[in-house]
Design a protein around this motif. Structure first.
Motif, PDB file in Angstrom:
ATOM      1  N   GLY A  83       1.621 -11.925   5.221  1.00 42.77           N
ATOM      2  CA  GLY A  83       1.215 -10.625   5.778  1.00 42.77           C
ATOM      3  C   GLY A  83       1.846  -9.473   5.017  1.00 42.77           C
ATOM      4  N   GLY A  84       1.775  -8.279   5.629  1.00 40.74           N
ATOM      5  CA  GLY A  84       2.383  -7.086   5.042  1.00 40.74           C
ATOM      6  C   GLY A  84       1.765  -6.655   3.735  1.00 40.74           C
ATOM      7  N   PRO A  85       0.446  -6.412   3.657  1.00 41.70           N
ATOM      8  CA  PRO A  85      -0.218  -6.173   2.368  1.00 41.70           C
ATOM      9  C   PRO A  85       0.038  -4.787   1.771  1.00 41.70           C
ATOM     10  CG  PRO A  85      -1.777  -5.866   4.169  1.00 41.70           C
ATOM     11  CD  PRO A  85      -0.503  -6.365   4.789  1.00 41.70           C
ATOM     12  N   TRP A  86       0.098  -4.746   0.450  1.00 40.23           N
ATOM     13  CA  TRP A  86       0.080  -3.501  -0.342  1.00 40.23           C
ATOM     14  C   TRP A  86      -0.628  -3.827  -1.653  1.00 40.23           C
ATOM     15  CZ3 TRP A  86       1.805   1.397   0.979  1.00 40.23           C
ATOM     16  CH2 TRP A  86       1.725   2.351  -0.033  1.00 40.23           C
ATOM     17  N   VAL A  87      -1.663  -3.060  -2.021  1.00 38.10           N
ATOM     18  CA  VAL A  87      -2.543  -3.411  -3.136  1.00 38.10           C
ATOM     19  C   VAL A  87      -2.499  -2.355  -4.236  1.00 38.10           C
ATOM     20  CG1 VAL A  87      -4.933  -3.901  -3.834  1.00 38.10           C
ATOM     21  CG2 VAL A  87      -4.092  -4.679  -1.595  1.00 38.10           C
ATOM     22  N   LEU A  88      -2.393  -2.818  -5.488  1.00 34.37           N
ATOM     23  CA  LEU A  88      -2.592  -1.991  -6.675  1.00 34.37           C
ATOM     24  C   LEU A  88      -3.762  -2.573  -7.459  1.00 34.37           C
ATOM     25  CD1 LEU A  88       1.030  -1.481  -8.086  1.00 34.37           C
ATOM     26  CD2 LEU A  88      -0.328   0.180  -6.804  1.00 34.37           C
ATOM     27  N   LYS A  89      -4.657  -1.702  -7.950  1.00 33.71           N
ATOM     28  CA  LYS A  89      -5.748  -2.152  -8.815  1.00 33.71           C
ATOM     29  C   LYS A  89      -5.500  -1.645 -10.223  1.00 33.71           C
ATOM     30  CE  LYS A  89     -10.749  -2.220  -9.485  1.00 33.71           C
ATOM     31  NZ  LYS A  89     -12.072  -1.676  -9.062  1.00 33.71           N
TER      32      LYS A  89
END
Length: 267
Positions: A161-167
């Motif tokens: 869990g605990g998502p953080w996204v970079l593209k």
């Protein structure tokens, strides 16, 4: 933003939203009129927890979960005074894998499409936390992807869990916490990558941020948030102690990378 670090956070047993600012990303000043939303502020009478704030076209969008276990959104022009959208944007389903929504991360692509990775709890006897994917036409209208969590993110057979996204260069990098045992604890912070948001791949180097300071991050490093500024990368995270008879205690910590992580991942 404008040379100032800004943090929106929840605190207390009956969570409401707080706001703080910093000039260097390390020393923080709480807003004097906290809480700014929840528990009677901004049209939200209940709690505000597991929040994420996204600024898009001059508007701040606050995504959060209440005691109803559903996800809501509120809007603001200045990041402090919020107005609640009256209906939940995602609802939990007691008969599926997402029975209790939690941490979430949203972003908008160049064509105006909205995306979200969110955490919810599995109705499987173990009550493990997992993550799912949702698409949006707008910040107010969302659709869940499929009928199961994104299992390829799982480390071992524990929670994630605990998502953080970079593209970066058409590759999505997901920073998150996970447990390798069939339980929700303990957790460390990991990274996975994907080109389609459905199939995820990790590396074999182990956790990105692990538990090394037991006086405060006893059984969790969790919920990473990333900021690139001043030529380096700041990774903020929760350090938790879930062993207390009166509940758990959480602190905010940070680690840094000497350089911009987006440049390194692009290589």
């Amino acid at each position: 933003e404008d040379g100032v670090f800004k943090m929106w956070y929840c605190g207390g047993e009956k969570c409401a939203l707080g706001f703080a600012t910093s000039q260097d990303g390390i020393h923080w000043d709480k807003y004097e009129n906290n809480p700014i939303f929840g528990r009677g502020k901004g049209g939200e009478e209940g709690t505000v927890r597991q929040n994420n704030v996204l600024k898009h076209k001059g508007i701040y969008y606050l995504f959060y979960v209440t005691d109803s276990k559903d996800m809501y959104v509120a809007t603001s022009k200045n990041g402090i005074e919020y107005k609640k959208y009256p209906k939940p944007i995602l609802s939990h389903d007691p008969d599926s894998w997402d029975i209790n929504m939690a941490n979430n991360f949203q972003w908008v692509d160049s064509e105006g499409n909205w995306f979200m990775i969110y955490e919810s709890q599995y109705n499987d006897g173990y009550a493990l936390w997992n993550m799912g994917l949702a698409y949006g036409d707008s910040p107010f209208k969302w659709y869940k992807y499929g009928d199961k969590p994104l299992d390829s993110i799982q480390k071992g057979n524990g929670m994630f869990g605990g998502p953080w996204v970079l593209k970066i260069n058409n590759i999505f990098y997901l920073f998150h916490h996970a447990s390798v045992t069939r339980d929700n604890l303990p957790t460390d912070i990991y990274i996975h990558y994907s080109t389609d948001l459905v199939n995820w791949y990790g590396d074999d180097k182990g956790p990105l941020v692990t538990r090394t300071q037991p006086h405060w991050e006893l059984d969790q490093t969790a919920d990473p948030s990333i900021v690139e500024a001043n030529g380096k990368t700041y990774l903020y995270y929760d350090g938790n102690d879930n062993t207390l008879d009166t509940g758990y205690r959480a602190w905010i910590g940070y680690v840094y990378y000497k350089g911009l992580i987006s440049n390194s991942l692009a290589k």
